[in-house]
Scaffold this motif. Structure first.
Motif, PDB file in Angstrom:
ATOM      1  N   LYS A   1     -15.770  -5.561 -13.601  1.00  0.00           N
ATOM      2  CA  LYS A   1     -14.465  -6.099 -13.187  1.00  0.00           C
ATOM      3  C   LYS A   1     -13.320  -5.363 -13.886  1.00  0.00           C
ATOM      4  O   LYS A   1     -12.312  -5.030 -13.248  1.00  0.00           O
ATOM      5  CB  LYS A   1     -14.395  -7.600 -13.491  1.00  0.00           C
ATOM      6  CG  LYS A   1     -13.128  -8.242 -12.968  1.00  0.00           C
ATOM      7  CD  LYS A   1     -13.157  -9.746 -13.141  1.00  0.00           C
ATOM      8  CE  LYS A   1     -11.912 -10.372 -12.539  1.00  0.00           C
ATOM      9  NZ  LYS A   1     -11.974 -11.851 -12.612  1.00  0.00           N
ATOM     10  N   LYS A   2     -13.457  -5.090 -15.186  1.00  0.00           N
ATOM     11  CA  LYS A   2     -12.417  -4.352 -15.910  1.00  0.00           C
ATOM     12  C   LYS A   2     -12.184  -2.979 -15.281  1.00  0.00           C
ATOM     13  O   LYS A   2     -11.047  -2.548 -15.104  1.00  0.00           O
ATOM     14  CB  LYS A   2     -12.800  -4.174 -17.379  1.00  0.00           C
ATOM     15  CG  LYS A   2     -12.537  -5.363 -18.233  1.00  0.00           C
ATOM     16  CD  LYS A   2     -12.858  -5.024 -19.688  1.00  0.00           C
ATOM     17  CE  LYS A   2     -12.507  -6.182 -20.591  1.00  0.00           C
ATOM     18  NZ  LYS A   2     -12.691  -5.839 -22.006  1.00  0.00           N
ATOM     19  N   LEU A   3     -13.275  -2.299 -14.950  1.00  0.00           N
ATOM     20  CA  LEU A   3     -13.154  -0.965 -14.342  1.00  0.00           C
ATOM     21  C   LEU A   3     -12.519  -1.051 -12.951  1.00  0.00           C
ATOM     22  O   LEU A   3     -11.690  -0.221 -12.592  1.00  0.00           O
ATOM     23  CB  LEU A   3     -14.521  -0.289 -14.268  1.00  0.00           C
ATOM     24  CG  LEU A   3     -15.096   0.124 -15.620  1.00  0.00           C
ATOM     25  CD1 LEU A   3     -16.576   0.437 -15.492  1.00  0.00           C
ATOM     26  CD2 LEU A   3     -14.326   1.312 -16.178  1.00  0.00           C
ATOM     27  N   ARG A   4     -12.922  -2.040 -12.178  1.00  0.00           N
ATOM     28  CA  ARG A   4     -12.354  -2.213 -10.831  1.00  0.00           C
ATOM     29  C   ARG A   4     -10.855  -2.461 -10.922  1.00  0.00           C
ATOM     30  O   ARG A   4     -10.059  -1.846 -10.194  1.00  0.00           O
ATOM     31  CB  ARG A   4     -13.052  -3.378 -10.101  1.00  0.00           C
ATOM     32  CG  ARG A   4     -12.471  -3.650  -8.718  1.00  0.00           C
ATOM     33  CD  ARG A   4     -13.198  -4.769  -8.020  1.00  0.00           C
ATOM     34  NE  ARG A   4     -13.143  -6.051  -8.697  1.00  0.00           N
ATOM     35  CZ  ARG A   4     -12.081  -6.878  -8.688  1.00  0.00           C
ATOM     36  NH1 ARG A   4     -10.970  -6.538  -8.054  1.00  0.00           N
ATOM     37  NH2 ARG A   4     -12.135  -8.041  -9.307  1.00  0.00           N
ATOM     38  N   LEU A   5     -10.454  -3.346 -11.834  1.00  0.00           N
ATOM     39  CA  LEU A   5      -9.028  -3.647 -11.993  1.00  0.00           C
ATOM     40  C   LEU A   5      -8.277  -2.450 -12.567  1.00  0.00           C
ATOM     41  O   LEU A   5      -7.126  -2.200 -12.188  1.00  0.00           O
ATOM     42  CB  LEU A   5      -8.847  -4.884 -12.874  1.00  0.00           C
ATOM     43  CG  LEU A   5      -9.383  -6.193 -12.269  1.00  0.00           C
ATOM     44  CD1 LEU A   5      -9.274  -7.331 -13.274  1.00  0.00           C
ATOM     45  CD2 LEU A   5      -8.664  -6.530 -10.968  1.00  0.00           C
ATOM     46  N   MET A   6      -8.907  -1.708 -13.470  1.00  0.00           N
ATOM     47  CA  MET A   6      -8.294  -0.508 -14.022  1.00  0.00           C
ATOM     48  C   MET A   6      -7.967   0.490 -12.903  1.00  0.00           C
ATOM     49  O   MET A   6      -6.935   1.139 -12.914  1.00  0.00           O
ATOM     50  CB  MET A   6      -9.243   0.133 -15.042  1.00  0.00           C
ATOM     51  CG  MET A   6      -8.750   1.418 -15.655  1.00  0.00           C
ATOM     52  SD  MET A   6      -9.998   2.177 -16.733  1.00  0.00           S
ATOM     53  CE  MET A   6     -11.069   2.928 -15.499  1.00  0.00           C
TER      54      MET A   6
END
Length: 159
Positions: free
Chosen positions: A15-20
């Motif tokens: 999720k962090k990578l997707r939002l990044m």
């Protein structure tokens, strides 16, 4: 092994990578060739059987490719030896720094006790553990010996 803790950390990292990358779940699904429901389930650490998410290698590599990151960034504890439970710190920082092997012991064959289930990590001084010192890094070329079918470790000079 407490797989749920690793699944949770994988979901947080995903999720962090997707939002990044400023992607929606639908956009990541399209880029990776996976379904939006699969992305949702990985981020929530759920599977159809109410067990922890357990993505296949194919899916992990598709996600890494779609996010344009090394696969190790998605995997919790990718830079340390695996323990029974993934620690919460594994969800906080996406940075990775991998150097392996650290010592000759890292590439040594398992002893009979280790094969029977005793962990070499119980007595191994891992970097970052209390009381440990980071060992000098030596690089090894690992090759199979044709006459003994055992690993031979040959130190090679630092690059």
């Amino acid at each position: 092994m407490h797989l749920r803790s690793y699944g949770y950390a994988f979901g947080v990292r995903l999720k962090k990578l997707r939002l990044m990358r400023e992607l929606t779940q639908e956009e990541l699904a399209t880029k990776s060739g996976l379904s939006r429901n699969m992305i949702v389930n990985y981020e929530r650490n759920l599977s159809r059987e109410e067990k922890p998410a357990n993505p296949t290698l194919d899916r992990i590599y598709r996600l890494a490719q779609a996010l344009q990151v090394p696969v190790a960034v998605l995997l919790p504890c990718a830079t340390t030896a695996v323990t029974d439970k993934c620690q919460p710190e594994e969800t906080k920082n996406l940075a990775i720094d991998v150097t392996w092997p650290l010592t000759e012991d890292d590439t040594a064959p398992f002893s009979p006790a280790e094969v029977d289930g005793d962990s070499r990590l119980d007595n191994h001084r891992m970097p970052g553990k209390p009381g440990s010192t980071r060992p000098a890094i030596r690089h090894f070329d690992v090759a199979l010996s044709t006459h003994h079918n055992r690993h031979q470790r040959t130190p090679r000079p630092h690059a």
